[in-house]
Design an enzyme around this catalytic site. Sequence first.
Site, PDB file in Angstrom:
ATOM      1  N   HIS A 142      -1.073  -6.875  20.118  1.00  0.00           N
ATOM      2  CA  HIS A 142      -0.369  -8.145  19.891  1.00  0.00           C
ATOM      3  C   HIS A 142      -1.306  -9.174  19.282  1.00  0.00           C
ATOM      4  CE1 HIS A 142       3.102  -7.348  22.931  1.00  0.00           C
ATOM      5  NE2 HIS A 142       3.443  -7.007  21.711  1.00  0.00           N
ATOM      6  N   ASN A 198       2.470  -0.865  28.005  1.00  0.00           N
ATOM      7  CA  ASN A 198       1.752  -1.878  27.218  1.00  0.00           C
ATOM      8  C   ASN A 198       0.382  -1.404  26.766  1.00  0.00           C
ATOM      9  OD1 ASN A 198       3.826  -3.747  27.397  1.00  0.00           O
ATOM     10  ND2 ASN A 198       3.131  -4.438  29.402  1.00  0.00           N
ATOM     11  N   HIS A 216      -1.163  -2.684  23.606  1.00  0.00           N
ATOM     12  CA  HIS A 216      -0.430  -3.897  23.219  1.00  0.00           C
ATOM     13  C   HIS A 216      -1.217  -5.177  23.478  1.00  0.00           C
ATOM     14  CE1 HIS A 216       2.799  -1.041  22.820  1.00  0.00           C
ATOM     15  NE2 HIS A 216       3.642  -1.959  22.403  1.00  0.00           N
ATOM     16  N   LYS A 256      14.954  -4.180  27.401  1.00  0.00           N
ATOM     17  CA  LYS A 256      14.226  -5.418  27.093  1.00  0.00           C
ATOM     18  C   LYS A 256      14.803  -5.991  25.811  1.00  0.00           C
ATOM     19  CE  LYS A 256       9.583  -4.944  28.998  1.00  0.00           C
ATOM     20  NZ  LYS A 256       8.154  -4.821  28.662  1.00  0.00           N
ATOM     21  N   ARG A 258      27.727 -15.531  29.487  1.00  0.00           N
ATOM     22  CA  ARG A 258      26.979 -14.962  30.628  1.00  0.00           C
ATOM     23  C   ARG A 258      26.912 -13.438  30.613  1.00  0.00           C
ATOM     24  NH1 ARG A 258      29.379 -19.315  33.497  1.00  0.00           N
ATOM     25  NH2 ARG A 258      27.831 -20.964  33.638  1.00  0.00           N
ATOM     26  N   ARG A 283       5.984   0.115  34.759  1.00  0.00           N
ATOM     27  CA  ARG A 283       6.433  -0.059  33.365  1.00  0.00           C
ATOM     28  C   ARG A 283       5.341  -0.680  32.493  1.00  0.00           C
ATOM     29  NH1 ARG A 283      12.392  -1.934  31.157  1.00  0.00           N
ATOM     30  NH2 ARG A 283      11.844  -1.915  28.961  1.00  0.00           N
ATOM     31  N   LYS A 300      10.103   7.497  28.392  1.00  0.00           N
ATOM     32  CA  LYS A 300      10.527   6.104  28.584  1.00  0.00           C
ATOM     33  C   LYS A 300      11.583   6.022  29.684  1.00  0.00           C
ATOM     34  CE  LYS A 300      11.006   1.686  27.166  1.00  0.00           C
ATOM     35  NZ  LYS A 300      10.965   0.711  26.121  1.00  0.00           N
ATOM     36  N   GLU A 358       9.529  -4.082  35.267  1.00  0.00           N
ATOM     37  CA  GLU A 358       8.089  -4.141  35.045  1.00  0.00           C
ATOM     38  C   GLU A 358       7.341  -4.804  36.207  1.00  0.00           C
ATOM     39  OE1 GLU A 358       6.996  -4.770  30.896  1.00  0.00           O
ATOM     40  OE2 GLU A 358       5.115  -5.642  31.573  1.00  0.00           O
ATOM     41  N   GLU A 394       3.876   4.785  18.577  1.00  0.00           N
ATOM     42  CA  GLU A 394       4.471   4.647  19.920  1.00  0.00           C
ATOM     43  C   GLU A 394       4.766   6.028  20.524  1.00  0.00           C
ATOM     44  OE1 GLU A 394       4.884   1.870  21.757  1.00  0.00           O
ATOM     45  OE2 GLU A 394       5.012   0.186  20.364  1.00  0.00           O
ATOM     46  N   HIS A 409       4.215  -3.414  13.597  1.00  0.00           N
ATOM     47  CA  HIS A 409       3.966  -3.391  15.038  1.00  0.00           C
ATOM     48  C   HIS A 409       3.245  -2.097  15.470  1.00  0.00           C
ATOM     49  CE1 HIS A 409       4.462  -4.081  19.286  1.00  0.00           C
ATOM     50  NE2 HIS A 409       5.081  -2.918  19.407  1.00  0.00           N
TER      51      HIS A 409
HETATM   52  N1  GLY Z   1       8.214  -1.643  24.988  1.00  0.00           N
HETATM   53  C1  GLY Z   1       7.713  -1.778  26.298  1.00  0.00           C
HETATM   54  C2  GLY Z   1       8.774  -1.705  27.332  1.00  0.00           C
HETATM   55  O1  GLY Z   1       9.905  -1.409  27.027  1.00  0.00           O
HETATM   56  O2  GLY Z   1       8.504  -1.946  28.475  1.00  0.00           O
END
Ligand code: GLY
Length: 367
Positions: free
Chosen positions: A255, A248, A251, A146, A124, A244, A230, A240, A188, A268
Amino acid sequence: MEITRVDVTTKGGTYPIVLGQGVRDKIASFLEECLGQRPLAIVTDRHLAKLWLEPLYARLIKDSPKKPKLIVVPAGERAKTLDVYASVAQKLLYFGADRGWALVAFGGGVVGDLAGFVAATYQRGVPFVMVPTTLLAGVDASIGGKVAIDLKQAKNALGAFWQPSGVLIDTEYLSTLPKREYVAGLAEVLKYGMIQDEPFFEFIVSNAQALLRMDPGAMAKGIQASILHKKAIVEQDEREANLRAVLNFGHTFGHAFEAHAHYKTFLHGEAVGLGMLVEAAVAYRMGSTTKDVYARVEESLKALGLPTKPPSIHPDRMKRLLSLDKKKQGAKVRFVLLDRIGSVRIEPVAIEELVDLWKTLRAEGLP
Ligand code: GLY
């Protein structure tokens, strides 16, 4: 050696990001600061294990009495599977790891995502520290908590928000990064300029050559600014809920380009670069931005030597690919719409509408 330190504060607490050339020499005291005296398991991949693990490990056991356990996984995206995830957790059980332990993710985005997801779920949850070794991981994946693994059908399908207890970024690790991967990481970096900082965008374009030859000054500024962007975003919106999602940008289509080629053709960052280009074209078609802004996006990608020719994907296939998007809500995607360089907004856009726009762009070419 100049060392920069930035603290990130989220609901769970505050953790340091330490950045500098050669800062890995301070690994033992950094881990102690972030994790206390916990027994450690280092998760890394085979590639990194050959290149950089030995000196790091030697430094750790020299400066601290405990020997961390090592877990070496295959290199590349194939390490983000349920099987590898289970094998890491089973190794921890075998070592007798309990909740008093902590993990160290030593590697690029894949190792960070995998080890982070193990940390989020093992018994956990146990703390972990990230030591990113790629540009992409340093400026994006290692910050903000993330973590995820893939399922066969979809990337990052199982994941969590699990903040690290610290992030140590040594820019010297980038020296062994293949050039193509480094350049992909710059996409990025460029993204932060496009979404919220026009002067930074200009800095990247005018210093493209210096960044490409890894000039320490240009690189330090690029990485520092990215970290600060960031940090500011995840501090305001860790989960998010809204803001946040601006990260994207590029993306939604990016993606789709990656998935279309089964993650084999584009790295990527390259796919995200192409995604930013196509999404700038979409923004132009939707009347949200000008042709001039589109042209600046294209020019910036070219300056960094990033690809600017998106793959020609049939609209029916594009529809299926866009429908896999995690940003999807029903028949709409939370799309990041470019207004101008340094400013975006989030708009729900119907997948059908994106597919129609894609059809037009495919038939008529980009602006
Ligand atoms: N890579 C996108 C984020 O961390 O929200």
